[in-house]
Motif scaffolding. Structure first.
Motif, PDB file in Angstrom:
ATOM      1  N   TYR A  28      -3.094  10.773  -1.184  1.00 10.68           N
ATOM      2  CA  TYR A  28      -2.898  11.772  -0.861  1.00 10.68           C
ATOM      3  C   TYR A  28      -4.015  12.772  -1.421  1.00 10.68           C
ATOM      4  N   ASP A  44      -8.032   6.290  -0.831  1.00 13.95           N
ATOM      5  CA  ASP A  44      -7.733   6.779   0.305  1.00 13.95           C
ATOM      6  C   ASP A  44      -8.786   7.001   1.595  1.00 13.95           C
ATOM      7  N   HIS A  70       1.005  -1.261  -0.077  1.00  7.73           N
ATOM      8  CA  HIS A  70       0.085   0.087   0.205  1.00  7.73           C
ATOM      9  C   HIS A  70       0.899   0.988   0.082  1.00  7.73           C
ATOM     10  N   ARG A 101       0.543  13.870   7.072  1.00  3.72           N
ATOM     11  CA  ARG A 101       2.196  12.021   7.316  1.00  3.72           C
ATOM     12  C   ARG A 101       2.960  12.494   8.604  1.00  3.72           C
ATOM     13  N   TRP A 115      -2.964   2.489   9.086  1.00  2.00           N
ATOM     14  CA  TRP A 115      -2.713   1.506   7.710  1.00  2.00           C
ATOM     15  C   TRP A 115      -2.672   0.256   8.478  1.00  2.00           C
ATOM     16  N   ILE A 152       0.462   5.544   0.640  1.00  4.41           N
ATOM     17  CA  ILE A 152      -1.301   6.743   0.371  1.00  4.41           C
ATOM     18  C   ILE A 152      -0.966   7.183  -0.748  1.00  4.41           C
ATOM     19  N   GLN A 198       3.153   4.863   6.779  1.00  4.17           N
ATOM     20  CA  GLN A 198       1.785   4.311   6.744  1.00  4.17           C
ATOM     21  C   GLN A 198       0.731   5.083   8.030  1.00  4.17           C
ATOM     22  N   TRP A 228      -7.901   1.188   7.033  1.00  6.35           N
ATOM     23  CA  TRP A 228      -7.950   2.755   8.119  1.00  6.35           C
ATOM     24  C   TRP A 228      -7.930   2.148   9.659  1.00  6.35           C
TER      25      TRP A 228
END
Length: 215
Positions: A134, A140, A130, A166, A191, A132, A170, A197
């Motif tokens: 944004y 996500d 995975h 961040r 995550w 992320i 994760q 999540w």
């Protein structure tokens, strides 16, 4: 003398005929009386039974209403009262949420209160490994909204996602608020591989410290 004998015979014959007539009439009268006693009694009983039927039906109807009333007060899940069951369920849910969270120290002076909880991962449609994303509209972002709503109780379709920061590998911090900005939160999400999540901490804020970015 012969004439006298004839008169006597006629008189005797008339008396005999009258007596026979009386006997026949008496017999008919007796038959009628017996008939009245026999058939009249049955009709009386039948009339009594007919009068009793509506009462029995009324009693049965009342019993059915009582059974229906009791059935309406029974919830399919076993509760005795639907309204009471909902209130009890809501109360238990609230108690569970309170029991599953723990107050922790705030990270700065803008925090009203901070707490951790044992919230579950919200699930994901994404595969591993995975990374992320944004971007607005990404999977996500969509799944983060679900995680935020589960931890704060905000309406997932209506709250504003002000900022995503961040917070390590994760891990992110989502700064969000309701449409009126009367409820403002930082939600810390982590995550979990193949699970999505998971909220780990919530901080309720005094002010929206990310709004200035857009002014």
């Amino acid at each position: 003398m012969p004439t006298s004998r004839v008169n006597k015979f006629e008189k005797r014959r008339k008396n005999t005929k009258l007596l026979s007539t009386l006997i026949v009439a008496g017999s008919i009268l007796l038959v009628v009386l017996f008939g009245i006693l026999i058939f009249g009694g049955d009709e009386t009983d039948e009339a009594d039974n007919e009068q009793g039927s509506p009462q029995e039906e009324e009693t049965d109807s009342a019993s059915e209403k009582q059974d229906a009333s009791a059935e309406n007060n029974t919830d399919p899940n076993g509760s005795t009262d639907e309204t009471g069951s909902t209130e009890d369920s809501d109360t238990e849910e609230g108690n569970n949420q309170e029991a599953d969270t723990e107050q922790v120290d705030p990270s700065d002076d803008n925090v009203i209160e901070a707490y951790t909880g044992d919230w579950q991962p919200v699930g994901t449609e994404q595969s591993e490994p995975h990374t992320i994303n944004y971007d607005e509209g990404s999977q996500d972002r969509h799944e983060m909204r679900t995680a935020v709503a589960s931890a704060t109780g905000l309406d997932e379709d209506k709250f504003t996602m002000w900022w995503i920061e961040r917070n390590g590998d994760q891990q992110v911090v989502n700064t969000v608020s309701d449409p009126d900005e009367t409820e403002i939160y930082r939600v810390y999400n982590t995550w979990l591989a193949n699970e999505g999540w998971q909220p780990t901490k919530v901080e309720q804020l005094k002010e929206n410290d990310q709004k200035a970015r857009f002014e």
